[in-house]
Enzyme design. Sequence first.
Site, mmCIF file in Angstrom:
data_model
loop_
_atom_site.group_PDB
_atom_site.id
_atom_site.type_symbol
_atom_site.label_atom_id
_atom_site.label_comp_id
_atom_site.label_asym_id
_atom_site.label_seq_id
_atom_site.Cartn_x
_atom_site.Cartn_y
_atom_site.Cartn_z
ATOM 1 N N SER A 250 0.856 -1.193 0.000
ATOM 2 C CA SER A 250 0.000 0.000 0.000
ATOM 3 C C SER A 250 0.884 1.232 0.000
ATOM 4 O O SER A 250 2.016 1.204 0.508
ATOM 5 C CB SER A 250 -0.880 0.017 1.252
ATOM 6 O OG SER A 250 -1.544 1.261 1.362
ATOM 7 N N TYR B 163 -1.098 -0.537 10.276
ATOM 8 C CA TYR B 163 -1.257 -0.899 8.855
ATOM 9 C C TYR B 163 -0.008 -0.489 8.059
ATOM 10 O O TYR B 163 0.535 -1.274 7.280
ATOM 11 C CB TYR B 163 -2.503 -0.199 8.308
ATOM 12 C CG TYR B 163 -2.834 -0.493 6.864
ATOM 13 C CD1 TYR B 163 -3.129 -1.784 6.442
ATOM 14 C CD2 TYR B 163 -2.895 0.541 5.927
ATOM 15 C CE1 TYR B 163 -3.466 -2.044 5.113
ATOM 16 C CE2 TYR B 163 -3.238 0.295 4.609
ATOM 17 C CZ TYR B 163 -3.523 -1.001 4.204
ATOM 18 O OH TYR B 163 -3.853 -1.251 2.885
HETATM 19 N N1 LIG Z 1 -8.789 -0.640 -1.477
HETATM 20 C C1 LIG Z 1 -7.815 0.244 -1.330
HETATM 21 O O1 LIG Z 1 -8.000 1.461 -1.418
HETATM 22 C C2 LIG Z 1 -6.415 -0.262 -1.069
HETATM 23 C C3 LIG Z 1 -5.376 0.670 -1.060
HETATM 24 C C4 LIG Z 1 -4.074 0.217 -0.807
HETATM 25 C C5 LIG Z 1 -3.850 -1.136 -0.615
HETATM 26 N N2 LIG Z 1 -4.892 -2.018 -0.634
HETATM 27 C C6 LIG Z 1 -4.591 -3.424 -0.410
HETATM 28 O O2 LIG Z 1 -5.154 -4.187 -1.458
HETATM 29 C C7 LIG Z 1 -5.478 -5.486 -0.968
HETATM 30 C C8 LIG Z 1 -6.893 -5.846 -1.378
HETATM 31 O O3 LIG Z 1 -7.793 -4.926 -0.829
HETATM 32 P P1 LIG Z 1 -9.353 -5.005 -1.133
HETATM 33 O O4 LIG Z 1 -9.978 -4.047 -0.190
HETATM 34 O O5 LIG Z 1 -9.655 -4.847 -2.577
HETATM 35 O O6 LIG Z 1 -9.662 -6.451 -0.678
HETATM 36 P P2 LIG Z 1 -10.479 -7.567 -1.478
HETATM 37 O O7 LIG Z 1 -11.906 -7.168 -1.578
HETATM 38 O O8 LIG Z 1 -9.726 -7.937 -2.685
HETATM 39 O O9 LIG Z 1 -10.413 -8.696 -0.362
HETATM 40 C C9 LIG Z 1 -9.625 -9.804 -0.558
HETATM 41 C C10 LIG Z 1 -10.316 -11.047 -0.091
HETATM 42 O O10 LIG Z 1 -9.549 -11.541 1.004
HETATM 43 C C11 LIG Z 1 -10.400 -12.307 1.802
HETATM 44 N N3 LIG Z 1 -9.823 -12.498 3.121
HETATM 45 C C12 LIG Z 1 -9.797 -11.618 4.136
HETATM 46 N N4 LIG Z 1 -9.222 -12.184 5.224
HETATM 47 C C13 LIG Z 1 -8.873 -13.444 4.864
HETATM 48 C C14 LIG Z 1 -8.258 -14.525 5.543
HETATM 49 N N5 LIG Z 1 -7.887 -14.418 6.831
HETATM 50 N N6 LIG Z 1 -8.044 -15.674 4.879
HETATM 51 C C15 LIG Z 1 -8.434 -15.797 3.585
HETATM 52 N N7 LIG Z 1 -9.024 -14.805 2.894
HETATM 53 C C16 LIG Z 1 -9.245 -13.642 3.527
HETATM 54 C C17 LIG Z 1 -11.692 -11.520 1.829
HETATM 55 O O11 LIG Z 1 -12.795 -12.369 2.144
HETATM 56 C C18 LIG Z 1 -11.767 -10.932 0.427
HETATM 57 O O12 LIG Z 1 -12.650 -11.677 -0.394
HETATM 58 C C19 LIG Z 1 -5.227 -5.455 0.536
HETATM 59 O O13 LIG Z 1 -3.977 -6.043 0.826
HETATM 60 C C20 LIG Z 1 -5.203 -3.972 0.859
HETATM 61 O O14 LIG Z 1 -4.405 -3.690 1.984
HETATM 62 C C21 LIG Z 1 -6.171 -1.618 -0.857
#
Ligand SMILES: NC(=O)c1ccc[n+]([C@@H]2O[C@H](COP(=O)([O-])OP(=O)(O)OC[C@H]3O[C@@H](n4cnc5c(N)ncnc54)[C@H](O)[C@@H]3O)[C@@H](O)[C@H]2O)c1
Length: 269
Positions: free
Chosen positions: A151, A164
């Site tokens: 991130s 985080y």
């Molecule tokens: N959305 C943003 O703005 C943003 C910004 C920077 C970084 N990120 C990073 O991007 C990544 C994806 O984010 P997102 O919000 O799109 O998530 P996402 O919707 O892609 O979620 C990923 C999946 O992981 C699953 N999951 C959660 N905990 C789990 C566990 N313990 N075991 C197995 N599966 C599990 C969830 O059920 C979900 O379906 C994360 O690492 C996040 O930190 C997101």
Amino acid sequence: MSAQGLLAGKTAIVAGGGGAGIGARISRLLAGAGASVAVVDIEPDRATDVCAQIEAAGGAALPVTADLRDASAAPAILDATLGAFGQVDALVNVAGGMHAHAPWRPLVRWQVDDWDRIVEINLRYVFLMCRAVIPAMIERGAGGSIVNITSISGVFGAPNHSAYGAAKAGLIHLTKSLCLECGPHGIRCNAVSPGAVQTAAVSGAMDEQLEAVRRATPLGRAGSPDDIAQAVLFFASPMSAYVSGQMLLVDGGVAARFPLGTPEPADGQ
Ligand SMILES: NC(=O)c1ccc[n+]([C@@H]2O[C@H](COP(=O)([O-])OP(=O)(O)OC[C@H]3O[C@@H](n4cnc5c(N)ncnc54)[C@H](O)[C@@H]3O)[C@@H](O)[C@H]2O)c1
């Protein structure tokens, strides 16, 4: 952009590849590029839904239900993937985040359990997955690619972000160390660091911030899951055959800005 055939004959594990956010988009894009994809999710329906979408589009996918925080999950995920597809060429560690696991707050108000939960789902499980998958890649002798989703919070400090941000910064460091450890085996390790990405999971929080995100972003918009997935495809594919140990910010240009303000031109123009 058409990626068809780029990953033909390859197999990828997407840890956190279900749902409706970045992970699901990565699973579908890698499958669209020809990879067989093991979609790992803690929620069975999320994994099976994404696999059904992949299969409906003519791809191959395996839903794997697992809690990535559990130390016994990673070897079981590897076994299931090898059982279905016989090999692993790419591992994408995408599960993570903040909102679903603990509230943002100053460091002095963090509880130990909350801190541990954030580190567990953003950093510790990546160690567990890499520890399980890398020996299989080495044994097969065909190289591989590991892509960690970090991130922009792992690059810049911000109030309330300490757990985080520290976990994501740790993931960037882990990426570089693995590049060195695994390079001699032809295994590359890179990180993708999204800026603000508009997904269903963050839509409530982001709606309020969307205007601020647009103003702070040279490209004038929040990112999409597809923006992040395209970067992952680059790192997972032979397009980046000579790239390892890198951290790519996919942030619309946010990090390029000089933080101390913009001086007025001397001639007032
Ligand atoms: N959305 C943003 O703005 C943003 C910004 C920077 C970084 N990120 C990073 O991007 C990544 C994806 O984010 P997102 O919000 O799109 O998530 P996402 O919707 O892609 O979620 C990923 C999946 O992981 C699953 N999951 C959660 N905990 C789990 C566990 N313990 N075991 C197995 N599966 C599990 C969830 O059920 C979900 O379906 C994360 O690492 C996040 O930190 C997101």
